[in-house]
Write a protein that holds these residues in place. Structure first.
Motif, PDB file in Angstrom:
ATOM      1  N   ALA A 104      16.689  -3.188 -19.918  1.00  0.00           N
ATOM      2  CA  ALA A 104      15.988  -3.706 -18.750  1.00  0.00           C
ATOM      3  C   ALA A 104      16.526  -3.031 -17.495  1.00  0.00           C
ATOM      4  O   ALA A 104      17.742  -2.964 -17.288  1.00  0.00           O
ATOM      5  N   HIS A 105      15.608  -2.504 -16.680  1.00  0.00           N
ATOM      6  CA  HIS A 105      15.959  -1.875 -15.403  1.00  0.00           C
ATOM      7  C   HIS A 105      15.383  -2.711 -14.270  1.00  0.00           C
ATOM      8  O   HIS A 105      14.256  -3.205 -14.367  1.00  0.00           O
ATOM      9  N   ILE A 106      16.128  -2.833 -13.201  1.00  0.00           N
ATOM     10  CA  ILE A 106      15.611  -3.612 -12.073  1.00  0.00           C
ATOM     11  C   ILE A 106      14.377  -2.943 -11.479  1.00  0.00           C
ATOM     12  O   ILE A 106      13.539  -3.610 -10.884  1.00  0.00           O
ATOM     13  N   GLU A 107      14.239  -1.616 -11.645  1.00  0.00           N
ATOM     14  CA  GLU A 107      13.105  -0.910 -11.050  1.00  0.00           C
ATOM     15  C   GLU A 107      11.808  -1.143 -11.809  1.00  0.00           C
ATOM     16  O   GLU A 107      10.741  -1.204 -11.201  1.00  0.00           O
ATOM     17  N   TYR A 149       3.934  -1.359  -0.185  1.00  0.00           N
ATOM     18  CA  TYR A 149       3.535  -0.118  -0.858  1.00  0.00           C
ATOM     19  C   TYR A 149       3.967  -0.151  -2.327  1.00  0.00           C
ATOM     20  O   TYR A 149       3.200   0.224  -3.232  1.00  0.00           O
ATOM     21  N   SER A 150       5.194  -0.640  -2.594  1.00  0.00           N
ATOM     22  CA  SER A 150       5.701  -0.725  -3.962  1.00  0.00           C
ATOM     23  C   SER A 150       4.864  -1.702  -4.781  1.00  0.00           C
ATOM     24  O   SER A 150       4.586  -1.456  -5.957  1.00  0.00           O
ATOM     25  N   GLU A 194      10.224  -3.985  -8.506  1.00  0.00           N
ATOM     26  CA  GLU A 194       9.393  -5.142  -8.794  1.00  0.00           C
ATOM     27  C   GLU A 194      10.267  -6.392  -8.881  1.00  0.00           C
ATOM     28  O   GLU A 194      11.319  -6.398  -9.512  1.00  0.00           O
ATOM     29  N   GLY A 195       9.823  -7.458  -8.222  1.00  0.00           N
ATOM     30  CA  GLY A 195      10.574  -8.705  -8.265  1.00  0.00           C
ATOM     31  C   GLY A 195      11.685  -8.793  -7.243  1.00  0.00           C
ATOM     32  O   GLY A 195      12.302  -9.849  -7.082  1.00  0.00           O
ATOM     33  N   MET A 196      11.976  -7.703  -6.537  1.00  0.00           N
ATOM     34  CA  MET A 196      13.029  -7.695  -5.521  1.00  0.00           C
ATOM     35  C   MET A 196      12.384  -7.764  -4.144  1.00  0.00           C
ATOM     36  O   MET A 196      11.477  -6.999  -3.839  1.00  0.00           O
ATOM     37  N   SER A 197      12.850  -8.663  -3.314  1.00  0.00           N
ATOM     38  CA  SER A 197      12.310  -8.775  -1.962  1.00  0.00           C
ATOM     39  C   SER A 197      12.873  -7.677  -1.069  1.00  0.00           C
ATOM     40  O   SER A 197      13.857  -7.009  -1.407  1.00  0.00           O
TER      41      SER A 197
END
Length: 486
Positions: A266-269, A443-444, A458-461
């Motif tokens: 799992a990657h945070i990106e 944009y992301s 994704e999922g990161m503010s």
């Protein structure tokens, strides 16, 4: 030829005023545009609501409380270096023999974690380290001793309750403490001395398909526990009631027909993804440990291919649908997964519940910092704690010698940051950059709709992204790094 007809006075005035009117209208448009952009900037500048404070796991974080001993070891190292290696040979031989004798005394019998033999074993390994650091030609002897000590500690832990404080602390001190002592010895070795990158652990058979990586035989279902090179990796490794050496977990899958090896992680990106071994290594790794299920587990005796089935299940789920990254670190809900959860979720249906010793996050500073990064569960599964699971054997450990010092520096800096942090204070960030980062997040988000990755994961503010940047830009002070201090 007739002379030109002169313009009427009112028409002439209007003609002369046109440029001025255009300039005035342009200025008005620009002014309104600037005002609009300023209003948008101010709106985007509004901070996110502060997350509610969490009590955390409510445990007592482990503290060595041995500053005097660390200073003594440092003094011992300086004195040993002044004496020179030839004058240390007898002391090293005596220390090696005494530690081997202790290991012989505990081998083959079951001892409680508070038995004095374990404290003597720990102390003996620590006291040997400064001497071997001065005599790097004895490094292999020390590696063999440390490896045997760690293996014996894991065998003893089969009979311990690793969620109880005393057994957990004893195993942590033996496993983590021995690793840090060994690495301090490695760091002192001159460049002319060959320091092995691979250290073989416990020989552990597996019936699952296999492949080789970095000179190590990997089997389908093996677990790779690693340390990344980013400063945030140090926070993940150290932000724990039992600060550790690892920040990431991945699962190996080897296709039984093609022999092709893949890594599920799992990657945070981009959430849960499948990578090749080459891609896995391209993402900077400072160290990697290979963990494998014990072959004498009843579940493996009944089904020797169980690890491969677990890996195949994880592969199927990762390739059939998108699984986002779980910033909350909720290992119960598998709809989103963080790195540790990828492995535990794969083995869960087979009847194997990993992390015999759960991860606890109780320090107010750690809770505030990780909470500001989106973590909501502080009794969870962290990478560093998987090593202490008695169901797993440490098969091999690989280190990148060129970046080993960097790992220790990042650890030391992170420890100081956490010590200096005020309880209840979130990670700081640069507020003026928030509007721009929010636009980058928008944009992301658009890219995520099409399966692509943007500058903000994704999922990161946007706020969280700026807080991560704060950690990454933390300068290092040389005074924060001392040898022999873990």
């Amino acid at each position: 030829m007739k002379p030109p007809v002169p313009l009427q006075p009112d028409i002439a005035a209007e003609y002369k005023a046109r440029p001025r009117n255009r300039l005035r209208r342009a200025a008005t448009i620009l002014g309104r545009g600037a005002l609009f952009l300023a209003l948008v900037y101010l709106v985007l500048l509004i901070p996110e609501p502060r997350a509610s404070d969490s009590p955390g796991a409510g445990k007592q974080p482990f503290v060595w409380k041995q500053d005097h001993f660390w200073s003594e070891l440092e003094t011992q190292f300086i004195q040993a270096r002044a004496e020179g290696c030839p004058n240390l040979r007898d002391r090293i031989d005596t220390g090696l023999a005494a530690t081997q004798s202790l290991l012989g005394q505990c081998s083959g019998i079951v001892l409680p974690p508070d038995d004095p033999i374990f404290l003597n074993l720990e102390t003996g390994l620590f006291r040997l380290a400064p001497l071997v650091a001065v005599c790097p030609q004895r490094l292999n002897d020390y590696i063999a001793l440390a490896t045997r000590a760690r293996s014996e500690a894991k065998i003893q832990s089969l009979h311990w309750d690793l969620n109880a404080p005393s057994p957990r602390q004893r195993l942590y001190r033996l496993l983590f403490g021995t690793r840090m002592a060994l690495e301090e010895v490695m760091l002192q070795a001159p460049s002319s001395v060959e320091v092995p990158e691979n250290i073989t652990g416990t020989a552990t058979a597996s019936s699952a398909p296999s492949v080789r990586l970095l000179g190590i035989e990997l089997h389908s279902g093996d677990i790779l526990v690693s340390r990344g090179g980013a400063p945030t990796s140090a926070l993940i490794a150290r932000g724990n009631d039992y600060p550790g050496s690892f920040s990431h977990v991945a699962l190996v899958h080897v296709d039984e027909k093609s022999g092709r090896a893949s890594v599920i992680e799992a990657h945070i990106e981009r959430g849960v993804a499948v990578s090749s071994l080459e891609q896995y290594l391209a993402d900077k790794k400072l160290r990697i440990v290979v963990l494998r299920l014990r072959p004498d587990l009843p579940e493996l005796i009944a089904d020797p291919m169980l690890p491969h089935r677990a890996a195949a299940l994880a592969m199927s789920k990762a390739t059939s649908h998108h699984i986002p990254y779980d910033f909350a670190m909720d290992y119960h809900d598998h709809s989103a997964q963080f790195c540790s959860e990828v492995v535990s979720a794969a083995y869960e249906p087979t009847g194997i519940r990993l992390w015999k010793g759960m991860s606890f996050l109780s320090s107010p500073a750690v809770i505030s910092w990780l909470g500001s990064l989106g973590v909501k569960h502080f009794e969870t599964q962290e990478p560093a704690d998987l090593e202490y699971d008695s169901q797993l054997c440490l098969v091999a450990e690989w280190r990148d010698r060129s970046t080993l010092f960097k790992a220790h520096v990042d650890d030391a800096v992170t420890d100081v940051m956490l010590e200096e942090a005020k309880p209840g204070e979130s990670l700081p960030y640069q507020l003026p950059l928030l509007p721009v980062t929010r636009l980058a997040k928008a944009y992301s988000w658009t890219l995520n709709l099409f399966g692509r990755v943007g500058p903000v994961p994704e999922g990161m503010s946007a706020t969280t992204a700026l807080r991560v940047k704060t950690i990454s830009q933390r300068p290092c002070r040389q005074s924060e790094v001392r040898p022999w201090a873990s």
